[in-house]
Design a protein around this motif. Structure first.
Motif: not given
Length: 240
Positions: A81-110
């Motif tokens: 559970x801890x690993x999976x929750x951290x995985x989910x949090x990392x994805x949210x930060x990646x997506x939300x952060x990319x919108x905020x910073x107007x960056x293009x990122x890769x989601x291939x690891x997710x």
């Protein structure tokens, strides 16, 4: 007689030299010790005054998140559970952060499913455009706060996550289905519960949008309908 005078003269010279050496050596030693102390003081001063390591830029943090990989080892299978929750949090930060910073990122690891990956990339593109226009009622950010996370194990390799999060007091949420594929974690369905967001507009209202089918993005009829709505939404957004 001559030899005696010579010996006395020689002894006198030797004595004079010894006196000079004895008088000079302490000074030279003191000088060397002082120089060493000064060098040590200078070195300590340089270390103390050296600049602190620079914080990573937002682009570097996003890159690190995009490159991060999550997996479940054999000894974690019973409680991952801890690993999976951290995985989910990392994805949210990646997506939300990319919108905020107007960056293009890769989601291939997710995300490994090509349809879901294509959709998520397009959703990010449109979300960034909408954010610039000021048409979204939530705040995007790179470092979000997470509370009341819900975790469920659906079957042996399938997990359900609800991740309520907030940035600068603006809260919303993300739901996802996470699957273990050869020990590597991948998102097989994801949904952001933002009423003004692209996801809600093209994939359905929170009351109707269910996350219980890990094969959803393999269903071509569903995928075609989503991308038709996505194309229509993009046209409307560009005309605003």
């Amino acid at each position: 007689m001559y030899n005696k005078k010579l010996n006395k003269s020689t002894l006198g010279i030797v004595g004079f030299v010894l006196i000079i050496l004895m008088g000079c050596s302490p000074k030279e030693n003191n000088s060397n010790e002082t120089e060493i102390k000064e060098n040590k003081t200078e070195q300590i001063s340089n270390v103390e005054n050296s600049p602190e390591p620079l914080e990573k830029s937002s682009a570097e943090i996003l890159r690190d998140l995009a490159n991060q990989e999550f997996s479940i080892e054999e000894d974690q299978m019973s409680d991952a559970s801890e690993t999976i929750v951290n995985f989910g949090k990392a994805f949210v930060n990646l997506y939300s952060g990319a919108v905020a910073e107007q960056e293009t990122v890769s989601f291939k690891n997710y995300i490994s499913n090509e349809n879901l990956l294509k959709f998520t990339n397009k959703m990010l593109e449109l979300e960034k455009k909408k954010e610039l226009k000021g048409g979204i009622g939530v705040s995007f950010g790179l470092k979000n706060e997470f509370k009341d996370v819900e975790f469920k194990k659906m079957d042996e390799n399938l997990y359900y996550l609800t991740l309520p999060f907030s940035y600068q007091g603006s809260g919303w949420g993300c739901k996802m289905l996470v699957q273990s594929e050869y020990k590597s974690l991948k998102i097989v369905d994801v949904y952001f519960g933002n009423k003004d967001g692209v996801d809600t507009i093209v994939t359905g209202h929170p009351a109707d949008r269910k996350l219980d089918n890990p094969k959803l993005w393999h269903e071509q009829q569903w995928v075609n309908a989503v991308f038709e709505k996505l194309e229509q939404y993009e046209t409307e957004l560009l005309s605003m």
